[in-house]
Design an enzyme around this catalytic site. Sequence first.
Site: not given
Lengths: 157, 564
Positions: B50, B112-113, B162, B473
């Site tokens: 993602e 969930f999630q 959803k 760096m």
Amino acid sequence: MEVNERRVISVIVVNESSVLSRITNLFSGRGYNITSLTVAPIPDSKYSRLTIVTSGSVKVIEQITKQLHKLIPVLKVYEHADLVEKEMAMVKFPVSENIADISTLCEAYNGKIVNVSDNVIITMVADEPKRIENYLQLISRYNPKEIVRSGAVALER
Amino acid sequence: MQINGAQMVIEALIAEGVNTVFGYPGGAIMNVYDEIYKQDGFKHILTRHEQAAIHAAEGYSKVSGKVGVAMITSGPGFTNAVTGLADAYMDSIPLVVISGQVPMSLIGTDGFQEIDAIGISRPCTKHNYLVTDAKDLPRVLKEAFHIAATGRPGPVHVDIPKDVTAQIAEFDYSVELELETYKPNVKGNLRQIKKAMEAISKAKRPLFYLGGGIINANAADEVRELVHKTGIPAVETFMARGVLSHDDKYLISMLGMHGSYAANMAMSETDLVIGLGARFDDRVTGKLSEFAKNADVIHVDIDPASISKLVNADYPIVGDVKNVVNDMLDNLGNIKSESYIPWNDTVNQFDELHPLAYHEDTDRIKPQWVIERVGQLLGDDANISTDVGQHQMWAAQFYPFSRPRQWISSGGLGTMGFGFPAAIGVKAAAPDKVSINFTGDGSILMNCQELMTAVEKKLPVINIILNNNYLGMVRQWQTLFYDKRHSETDLSVQPDFVKLSEAFGGIGYRVTTKEEFDAALKDAVEKNVVAFIDVVVERLENVMPMVPSGGSLFNMMLLEKKEK
């Protein structure tokens, strides 16, 4: 070192969910102080008014107002110069204390006894924040059991 | 028409003229992906993480100038995307990021999630929404695109439960927006602009300080005209590379921590800073109290909060830099370019004294050479993305940029792992140009799974790894400021980058000589598949010049002079 001044900022925001957390997140995220914050809907409108008491240098206060303005649901930001400011405080005392004295004190600070029960009395006063400080010092000798302050509200003259 | 929330998302994206969406499906966003399957109004590019979807949308937006769009699911899908949102917020990149959320009935139950997505995205987006009713979706999506693209651009996050994507409601996208509380000021105050022009005409050593806002405002043409008509020298910030062409005689170079000696000295000597769409970042100013100490400051910015935030502006001008520069061009008054010739000469002398350079004094290839060489071979034909670190600074210093939107790099947040997915978005937006990603052996591993996306979607990004077996760096700072204690920066243990690329279906080259590099780049451009060119470069090369953190711009560590 620049001087930290106490300032009162009023913010008019769209009355929608999570708008308050947008404001408080901004203060915490950028390291600004909140001394007190009050919020309530403005009658007959879709807006709410917040009164925020904060402190900071002139530069910081300017950044705070600009950053508040950047938030999408913010309509207006007033950084008050000349204002009328009031705050309310409620205090709970044991009923065994000198109620006459307490009552007189309350009257001197625009207040009164608002509730009496078997064990306690509750008083309220409404005055300028500085005077509220004074009042709270004065009543400390009467064994206050609980103190609640509302935070300041303000209007420009 | 009456359609469900998922269909609304599709219709809104099509109505906004979106033709590419980057994303990754999952449980809470499945209704929308089901509609994506059924439509052919835009194409969807499946990244393999993602975070990469957001960076790809950023790259796409930076090159095309359009709003980038990404789609992700709830919970871990969203949290993976947060770095991308923060990156876009810091660099003012317009994005609309749509995430799924658990159904309304589960919100607040640790479902969930489930995660409080808008709570997390609030400090790293320009604005965000949790949509609780499908009837609000058309308005919210329209506002999201408008807010992302206007004013100071930035990412807008829309979180949709959803059940809202399944809910049917009226969809009418033609409804006018009513955003009473959001009206960015785009037209600069004319009186203030005239005062600023007056100040310029009186200045002896004025200096244009060009920022990335010019690119966001599509104002490079106007700025070029203003620079040429006034004959005033200019420095660019890191974000502004390409505003002026590298061969422009008025362009000094980049300023700041790794800016050129001439650019930093010009900023220290100027008597009038003309800031256009730049925000006086700490990497630019160094020690604030010493920054442009003897100068007045004109500051043009679309964001009022950027003005006088760090450096006090004597001439603050809030507005879109394109409008303001056009007004400046109309009010040149008695500015005479001849009067700045001595100042230009001074600046040129600074540059002759300590030009941006490096020494070819080792057997190994110098990383700066690689950047210059790609510039010679591809020049304007390439768009240049980078990751974050030494390679990024060398690319900003040594690539011959000739146009705005040619340079795509993570400036504000400094996100390692940005370059490869961004370069994928760049290629999707500009297929006719070669998409180069300069990267390091540290950064490339932070999103190397995107090899799969590039192979699958035939987006042939050429990743040039300047491989010094160090987290370069950080190693440089350890060498300079931590008494050479190279704590956890030695990356001697590495994958075989050639095989890694090949494992995904790409091509790879291991390069140790200049001839091999030329051959590899030529071959990669011709083969037109995703490539890793693993260039073994000098290990201990430092990025120079350097203003140590918190130091003054005029106190630079410089490249050691060597006898020829």
